[in-house]
Design a protein around this motif. Structure first.
Motif, PDB file in Angstrom:
ATOM      1  N   ARG A  75       0.841  -1.202   0.000  1.00  0.00           N
ATOM      2  CA  ARG A  75       0.000   0.000   0.000  1.00  0.00           C
ATOM      3  C   ARG A  75       0.872   1.246   0.000  1.00  0.00           C
ATOM      4  O   ARG A  75       1.839   1.345   0.731  1.00  0.00           O
ATOM      5  CB  ARG A  75      -0.895  -0.016   1.241  1.00  0.00           C
ATOM      6  CG  ARG A  75      -1.860   1.120   1.311  1.00  0.00           C
ATOM      7  CD  ARG A  75      -2.641   1.042   2.630  1.00  0.00           C
ATOM      8  NE  ARG A  75      -3.601   2.099   2.659  1.00  0.00           N
ATOM      9  CZ  ARG A  75      -4.887   1.975   2.349  1.00  0.00           C
ATOM     10  NH1 ARG A  75      -5.359   0.801   2.007  1.00  0.00           N
ATOM     11  NH2 ARG A  75      -5.703   2.995   2.392  1.00  0.00           N
ATOM     12  N   GLN A  76       0.508   2.225  -0.829  1.00  0.00           N
ATOM     13  CA  GLN A  76       1.240   3.484  -0.844  1.00  0.00           C
ATOM     14  C   GLN A  76       0.649   4.401   0.223  1.00  0.00           C
ATOM     15  O   GLN A  76      -0.573   4.530   0.345  1.00  0.00           O
ATOM     16  CB  GLN A  76       1.167   4.139  -2.219  1.00  0.00           C
ATOM     17  CG  GLN A  76       2.240   5.179  -2.410  1.00  0.00           C
ATOM     18  CD  GLN A  76       2.447   5.566  -3.854  1.00  0.00           C
ATOM     19  OE1 GLN A  76       1.495   5.750  -4.588  1.00  0.00           O
ATOM     20  NE2 GLN A  76       3.706   5.722  -4.235  1.00  0.00           N
ATOM     21  N   ILE A  77       1.519   4.993   1.017  1.00  0.00           N
ATOM     22  CA  ILE A  77       1.095   5.804   2.161  1.00  0.00           C
ATOM     23  C   ILE A  77       1.761   7.175   2.097  1.00  0.00           C
ATOM     24  O   ILE A  77       2.624   7.441   1.254  1.00  0.00           O
ATOM     25  CB  ILE A  77       1.436   5.102   3.504  1.00  0.00           C
ATOM     26  CG1 ILE A  77       2.896   4.603   3.560  1.00  0.00           C
ATOM     27  CG2 ILE A  77       0.531   3.916   3.716  1.00  0.00           C
ATOM     28  CD1 ILE A  77       3.856   5.554   4.140  1.00  0.00           C
ATOM     29  N   GLN A 113      -4.017   8.463  -6.981  1.00  0.00           N
ATOM     30  CA  GLN A 113      -3.298   7.726  -8.014  1.00  0.00           C
ATOM     31  C   GLN A 113      -1.893   7.465  -7.517  1.00  0.00           C
ATOM     32  O   GLN A 113      -1.362   8.239  -6.725  1.00  0.00           O
ATOM     33  CB  GLN A 113      -3.240   8.529  -9.316  1.00  0.00           C
ATOM     34  CG  GLN A 113      -4.590   8.775  -9.927  1.00  0.00           C
ATOM     35  CD  GLN A 113      -4.484   9.530 -11.250  1.00  0.00           C
ATOM     36  OE1 GLN A 113      -3.446   9.525 -11.892  1.00  0.00           O
ATOM     37  NE2 GLN A 113      -5.556  10.174 -11.621  1.00  0.00           N
ATOM     38  N   PRO A 114      -1.243   6.392  -7.990  1.00  0.00           N
ATOM     39  CA  PRO A 114       0.131   6.116  -7.555  1.00  0.00           C
ATOM     40  C   PRO A 114       1.097   7.200  -8.037  1.00  0.00           C
ATOM     41  O   PRO A 114       0.929   7.757  -9.118  1.00  0.00           O
ATOM     42  CB  PRO A 114       0.461   4.782  -8.236  1.00  0.00           C
ATOM     43  CG  PRO A 114      -0.807   4.246  -8.780  1.00  0.00           C
ATOM     44  CD  PRO A 114      -1.768   5.380  -8.892  1.00  0.00           C
ATOM     45  N   VAL A 115       2.079   7.493  -7.197  1.00  0.00           N
ATOM     46  CA  VAL A 115       3.169   8.395  -7.559  1.00  0.00           C
ATOM     47  C   VAL A 115       4.471   7.760  -7.100  1.00  0.00           C
ATOM     48  O   VAL A 115       4.459   6.826  -6.298  1.00  0.00           O
ATOM     49  CB  VAL A 115       3.006   9.812  -6.950  1.00  0.00           C
ATOM     50  CG1 VAL A 115       1.739  10.476  -7.447  1.00  0.00           C
ATOM     51  CG2 VAL A 115       2.985   9.758  -5.424  1.00  0.00           C
ATOM     52  N   THR A 119       8.008  11.157  -3.392  1.00  0.00           N
ATOM     53  CA  THR A 119       7.421  12.393  -3.910  1.00  0.00           C
ATOM     54  C   THR A 119       6.872  13.208  -2.750  1.00  0.00           C
ATOM     55  O   THR A 119       6.168  12.694  -1.887  1.00  0.00           O
ATOM     56  CB  THR A 119       6.288  12.095  -4.922  1.00  0.00           C
ATOM     57  OG1 THR A 119       6.830  11.328  -5.989  1.00  0.00           O
ATOM     58  CG2 THR A 119       5.674  13.377  -5.451  1.00  0.00           C
ATOM     59  N   ARG A 120       7.233  14.476  -2.734  1.00  0.00           N
ATOM     60  CA  ARG A 120       6.848  15.356  -1.624  1.00  0.00           C
ATOM     61  C   ARG A 120       5.498  16.010  -1.878  1.00  0.00           C
ATOM     62  O   ARG A 120       5.201  16.437  -2.997  1.00  0.00           O
ATOM     63  CB  ARG A 120       7.929  16.438  -1.452  1.00  0.00           C
ATOM     64  CG  ARG A 120       7.706  17.272  -0.227  1.00  0.00           C
ATOM     65  CD  ARG A 120       8.895  18.168   0.017  1.00  0.00           C
ATOM     66  NE  ARG A 120       8.654  18.986   1.203  1.00  0.00           N
ATOM     67  CZ  ARG A 120       9.511  19.869   1.657  1.00  0.00           C
ATOM     68  NH1 ARG A 120      10.662  20.063   1.049  1.00  0.00           N
ATOM     69  NH2 ARG A 120       9.225  20.567   2.734  1.00  0.00           N
ATOM     70  N   LEU A 121       4.693  16.091  -0.829  1.00  0.00           N
ATOM     71  CA  LEU A 121       3.409  16.796  -0.902  1.00  0.00           C
ATOM     72  C   LEU A 121       3.685  18.270  -1.129  1.00  0.00           C
ATOM     73  O   LEU A 121       4.544  18.867  -0.489  1.00  0.00           O
ATOM     74  CB  LEU A 121       2.628  16.615   0.406  1.00  0.00           C
ATOM     75  CG  LEU A 121       1.272  17.306   0.468  1.00  0.00           C
ATOM     76  CD1 LEU A 121       0.250  16.520  -0.358  1.00  0.00           C
ATOM     77  CD2 LEU A 121       0.806  17.428   1.901  1.00  0.00           C
ATOM     78  N   SER A 122       2.944  18.849  -2.068  1.00  0.00           N
ATOM     79  CA  SER A 122       3.132  20.285  -2.326  1.00  0.00           C
ATOM     80  C   SER A 122       1.806  21.013  -2.322  1.00  0.00           C
ATOM     81  O   SER A 122       0.768  20.420  -2.280  1.00  0.00           O
ATOM     82  CB  SER A 122       3.820  20.479  -3.675  1.00  0.00           C
ATOM     83  OG  SER A 122       3.065  19.905  -4.719  1.00  0.00           O
TER      84      SER A 122
END
Length: 122
Positions: A75-77, A113-115, A119-122
């Motif tokens: 799972r992507q978190i 969606q997957p990234v 990857t940093r939240l902006s």
């Protein structure tokens, strides 16, 4: 500068400035490994997540009410990775797993969606 805002009938938290937000390293990662954490005071898992260029980091998370270990693997978190490490019993937590506390348990923050990991939240 932080300013406390209040309005009749509403609860407001302290406001932060943009430079405060820029300090938070909130990035994507993929859960690689999950183990029970029987030594924790409240039911929890030990979780390892791959944050791409930031490496694999571990945390303890109280997400046992809504998630099984198998449901978490892959799972992507979203994790906050620049807090100081925190000792939780015999385990050293290296990031904060983001989620929302509900009456049913913690609901993990999810991506639409997957990234790429890291990857940093902006």
């Amino acid at each position: 500068m932080r300013v406390r805002q209040e309005r009749a009938g509403a609860v407001f938290m302290e406001r932060i400035v943009w430079s405060d937000f820029e300090k938070i390293m909130m990035v994507t990662g993929t859960i690689q490994r999950v183990e029970p954490f029987p030594e924790a005071r409240k039911p929890a898992y030990k979780i390892w997540a791959d944050f791409g260029p930031y490496g694999v980091l571990k945390t303890s998370a109280q997400v046992t009410q809504l998630y099984t270990p198998d449901a978490l693997i892959g799972r992507q978190i979203i994790g906050i990775i620049n807090f100081p490490e925190k000792q939780i019993g015999p385990f050293r937590s290296q990031f904060l797993l983001s989620g929302f506390e509900t009456e049913e348990g913690v609901v993990l923050a999810a991506l639409e969606q997957p990234v790429a990991d890291g990857t940093r939240l902006s």
